[in-house]
Design a protein around this motif. Structure first.
Motif, PDB file in Angstrom:
ATOM      1  N   ASP A  10       0.851  -1.182   0.000  1.00 26.11           N
ATOM      2  CA  ASP A  10       0.000   0.000   0.000  1.00 26.11           C
ATOM      3  C   ASP A  10       0.889   1.235   0.000  1.00 26.11           C
ATOM      4  OD1 ASP A  10      -2.714   1.211   0.293  1.00 26.11           O
ATOM      5  OD2 ASP A  10      -1.849   1.987   2.154  1.00 26.11           O
ATOM      6  N   ASN A  11       0.510   2.220  -0.810  1.00 24.79           N
ATOM      7  CA  ASN A  11       1.173   3.521  -0.760  1.00 24.79           C
ATOM      8  C   ASN A  11       2.699   3.419  -0.918  1.00 24.79           C
ATOM      9  OD1 ASN A  11       1.192   6.308  -0.525  1.00 24.79           O
ATOM     10  ND2 ASN A  11       1.162   6.289   1.710  1.00 24.79           N
ATOM     11  N   ARG A 119       3.534   5.775   7.490  1.00 22.59           N
ATOM     12  CA  ARG A 119       2.874   4.894   6.512  1.00 22.59           C
ATOM     13  C   ARG A 119       2.829   3.465   7.028  1.00 22.59           C
ATOM     14  NH1 ARG A 119       6.189   6.946   1.461  1.00 22.59           N
ATOM     15  NH2 ARG A 119       6.502   4.724   1.271  1.00 22.59           N
TER      16      ARG A 119
END
Length: 186
Positions: A10-11, A119
């Protein structure tokens, strides 16, 4: 609760469990950061900084992961997936009427202040609450560890008080601040 998942993306980041075959990379991560990690952690067992110990530790963590009692994910960047950037672990997982656990996290010195910690924690909190149904996550942080305190706050942890004499570190019983994250996904 969904089935166990060994890797998440993710990300731009990857969180994944590792096997004993990765013990050399894990050992390098711990050795490289030993001074900064050791300042905020309990004493390491004898032999911790050896390849054999890391292989056994990863195998034991994988066993606990499969039982649902502990989880450790290592952090990687999709652009250079061979470098361990950090780790996040969930332990003291309690089920039933509690659905809670504790969290521990660390970031390689070289990659700090680059947004990786935030994150990583945001993704890890989503994983533990959505995929594994945990309602409450506790973080115990030394008051002097201001980067960790700041990161916890940025990720939605709220201070709950002081855990007096929480753990013995460097020969002394130390107080820790207790922070809590309550799932917003349930």
């Amino acid at each position: 609760m969904s089935s166990l998942k060994f890797e998440y993306r993710d990300n731009g980041i990857i969180l994944k469990t590792l096997t004993p075959a990765s013990a050399e990379r894990v050992l390098m991560f711990y050795k490289k950061n030993s001074n900064s990690f050791d300042a905020y952690e309990t004493a390491k067992p004898e032999g911790f900084y050896t390849l054999g110990f890391q292989k056994r530790l990863i195998a034991a963590e994988n066993e606990s992961f499969l039982k649902g009692t502990q989880m450790r994910y290592f952090l990687f960047d999709e652009r250079f997936p061979q470098d361990i950037i950090g780790s996040v672990s969930f332990f003291n997982i309690r089920r039933g009427d509690f659905e809670q656990c504790c969290i521990g996290y660390k970031i390689d010195e070289e990659y700090r202040h680059m947004g990786y910690g935030r994150r990583m924690l945001e993704l890890a909190l989503k994983i533990i609450t959505v995929d594994y149904g945990i309602h409450r996550v506790e973080a115990y942080i030394l008051p002097a560890n201001t980067p960790s305190v700041r990161l916890a706050g940025q990720c939605g942890f709220e201070p709950e008080g002081i855990a007096k004499g929480y753990v013995r570190m460097h020969g002394e019983w130390t107080d820790h601040m207790r922070y809590v994250y309550i799932s917003r996904y349930q």
